[in-house]
Design an enzyme around this catalytic site. Structure first.
Site, mmCIF file in Angstrom:
data_model
loop_
_atom_site.group_PDB
_atom_site.id
_atom_site.type_symbol
_atom_site.label_atom_id
_atom_site.label_comp_id
_atom_site.label_asym_id
_atom_site.label_seq_id
_atom_site.Cartn_x
_atom_site.Cartn_y
_atom_site.Cartn_z
ATOM 1 N N ASP A 1 -23.903 -23.332 11.602
ATOM 2 C CA ASP A 1 -22.825 -23.908 12.401
ATOM 3 C C ASP A 1 -23.438 -24.502 13.656
ATOM 4 O O ASP A 1 -24.527 -24.095 14.068
ATOM 5 C CB ASP A 1 -21.785 -22.852 12.766
ATOM 6 C CG ASP A 1 -20.408 -23.430 13.051
ATOM 7 O OD1 ASP A 1 -20.278 -24.171 14.054
ATOM 8 O OD2 ASP A 1 -19.464 -23.164 12.292
ATOM 9 N N ASP B 1 -26.800 -28.663 12.049
ATOM 10 C CA ASP B 1 -26.012 -29.887 11.915
ATOM 11 C C ASP B 1 -26.030 -30.250 10.433
ATOM 12 O O ASP B 1 -27.070 -30.627 9.885
ATOM 13 C CB ASP B 1 -26.637 -31.002 12.754
ATOM 14 C CG ASP B 1 -25.899 -32.331 12.633
ATOM 15 O OD1 ASP B 1 -24.986 -32.451 11.780
ATOM 16 O OD2 ASP B 1 -26.249 -33.260 13.373
ATOM 17 N N VAL B 2 -24.886 -30.153 9.773
ATOM 18 C CA VAL B 2 -24.862 -30.331 8.317
ATOM 19 C C VAL B 2 -25.155 -31.763 7.888
ATOM 20 O O VAL B 2 -25.457 -32.009 6.720
ATOM 21 C CB VAL B 2 -23.513 -29.878 7.708
ATOM 22 C CG1 VAL B 2 -23.292 -28.399 7.923
ATOM 23 C CG2 VAL B 2 -22.345 -30.702 8.244
ATOM 24 N N ASN C 1 -18.567 -25.697 3.783
ATOM 25 C CA ASN C 1 -17.267 -25.586 4.429
ATOM 26 C C ASN C 1 -17.174 -26.340 5.751
ATOM 27 O O ASN C 1 -16.072 -26.585 6.236
ATOM 28 C CB ASN C 1 -16.953 -24.101 4.662
ATOM 29 C CG ASN C 1 -15.733 -23.888 5.510
ATOM 30 O OD1 ASN C 1 -14.611 -24.155 5.085
ATOM 31 N ND2 ASN C 1 -15.941 -23.427 6.746
ATOM 32 N N TYR D 1 -10.778 -38.917 6.899
ATOM 33 C CA TYR D 1 -10.747 -37.530 6.445
ATOM 34 C C TYR D 1 -10.262 -37.463 4.993
ATOM 35 O O TYR D 1 -10.861 -36.800 4.144
ATOM 36 C CB TYR D 1 -9.825 -36.722 7.353
ATOM 37 C CG TYR D 1 -9.717 -35.259 7.017
ATOM 38 C CD1 TYR D 1 -10.578 -34.328 7.584
ATOM 39 C CD2 TYR D 1 -8.723 -34.787 6.151
ATOM 40 C CE1 TYR D 1 -10.478 -32.980 7.299
ATOM 41 C CE2 TYR D 1 -8.615 -33.446 5.852
ATOM 42 C CZ TYR D 1 -9.490 -32.542 6.429
ATOM 43 O OH TYR D 1 -9.374 -31.204 6.129
ATOM 44 N N LYS E 1 -12.432 -36.226 1.687
ATOM 45 C CA LYS E 1 -12.014 -35.073 0.891
ATOM 46 C C LYS E 1 -11.764 -35.461 -0.563
ATOM 47 O O LYS E 1 -12.047 -34.674 -1.487
ATOM 48 C CB LYS E 1 -10.774 -34.425 1.511
ATOM 49 C CG LYS E 1 -11.009 -33.798 2.874
ATOM 50 C CD LYS E 1 -12.092 -32.732 2.836
ATOM 51 C CE LYS E 1 -12.217 -31.994 4.162
ATOM 52 N NZ LYS E 1 -13.247 -30.940 4.134
ATOM 53 N N THR F 1 -5.387 -21.862 11.647
ATOM 54 C CA THR F 1 -6.738 -21.762 12.191
ATOM 55 C C THR F 1 -6.794 -22.610 13.460
ATOM 56 O O THR F 1 -5.948 -23.478 13.697
ATOM 57 C CB THR F 1 -7.789 -22.271 11.203
ATOM 58 O OG1 THR F 1 -7.562 -23.664 10.954
ATOM 59 C CG2 THR F 1 -7.730 -21.504 9.885
#
Length: 288
Positions: A36, A64-65, A91, A158, A162, A193
């Site tokens: 993360d 950093d993904v 995720n 987004y 997805k 969340t």
């Protein structure tokens, strides 16, 4: 549904779905490495793991993904710390760029796609690299969204990212099935969340329940339970699937932010960086 001896890598594991999944997998007997950007949130997740008596079974690496060397280092760290890999949970996510398409900055679009799609690709790539070398199967799960199925549940970039995750899941599942590596995704609706409620929990719950048939808002723990199932032998014959976890929202049709030109996603423009700890940006929508 025990996961004794398994090792999982979870991106975006410091908050929300990722953190709840890390804690759930620990309770099922797994060991977990979370990646993360948000170190403060990661420390809270590590403290929560210690509080449930599993502090020795979890590690954190700032990651950093969207950066391949960092993602490679994350997976190599899992082997260094725990000696093997069994489950990958891609995720990490952000809200990303929002606003009218004609006012979307290319750099903001690229940043959004890099986190939400390239990050998943890199998790699949480096997870598969290790799982194939081990030769004992495993599972890869990625976070998609109901926004990948229909308009109205997220901004355009987004939603596009997805949708791509859903189809990438199918494609890679076919490729890796001969090695007994299962590849699936989960598609949550809006959950209670931080990424969704932003501290306004009552307002967020009202927004959700105005559209969702199920009479209570979902939580990160609801998705974590699905992840525990997908990581277990109970899901040994499930691959190439995206499990929708949304309280019936998609069955009704989302439109969470309003419909058409009245959508809240079109009232301003900017870039939502979610819970990364980095500042988001909002610009007023220019008037004609």
């Amino acid at each position: 549904m025990k996961l004794d001896g398994q090792v999982a890598v979870i991106t975006g594991g410091a908050n929300g779905i990722g953190a709840e999944t890390a804690l759930r997998l620990l309770r099922e007997g797994a060991r977990v490495l979370i990646g993360d950007l948000n170190e403060a949130n990661a420390e809270r997740t590590l403290a929560a793991a210690a509080a449930q008596g599993q502090g020795d079974a979890i590690r954190f690496l700032k990651t950093d993904v969207a950066d391949e060397p960092q993602m490679q280092a994350l997976f190599d760290a899992a082997i260094a710390h725990f000696g093997r890999l069994d489950c990958v949970f891609n995720n990490a996510g952000i809200g990303g760029v929002f606003g009218p398409i004609a006012q979307t900055r290319v750099d903001d679009w690229d940043f959004t796609i890099a986190v939400l799609l390239r990050g998943v690709f890199l998790g699949m790539k480096h997870g598969a690299r290790i799982l194939q070398a081990q030769g004992s199967g495993g599972c890869i799960v990625s976070t998609a969204s109901v926004a990948g199925y229909a308009a109205g549940a997220g901004a355009h970039a987004y939603s596009a990212a997805k949708a791509a995750v859903i189809n990438l899941t199918r494609s890679v599942a076919v490729e890796l099935a001969p090695q007994r590596i299962r590849v699936n995704a989960v598609a949550p609706g809006p959950l209670m969340t931080e990424l969704f409620h932003r501290g306004k929990e009552a307002q967020a719950a009202q927004t959700i329940l105005a559209r969702q048939p199920w009479p209570e808002p979902g939580t990160a723990a609801d998705v974590a339970g699905v992840l525990a199932f997908l990581a277990s032998d109970d899901a040994r014959f499930i691959t190439g699937e995206t499990l929708v976890v949304d309280g019936g929202l998609l069955a009704r049709g989302p439109a969470l932010f309003g419909e058409g030109s009245q959508s809240a996603l079109l009232r301003a423009a900017g870039l939502d960086k979610g819970t990364t700890g980095e500042a988001s940006e909002m610009r007023p929508r220019p008037t004609a």
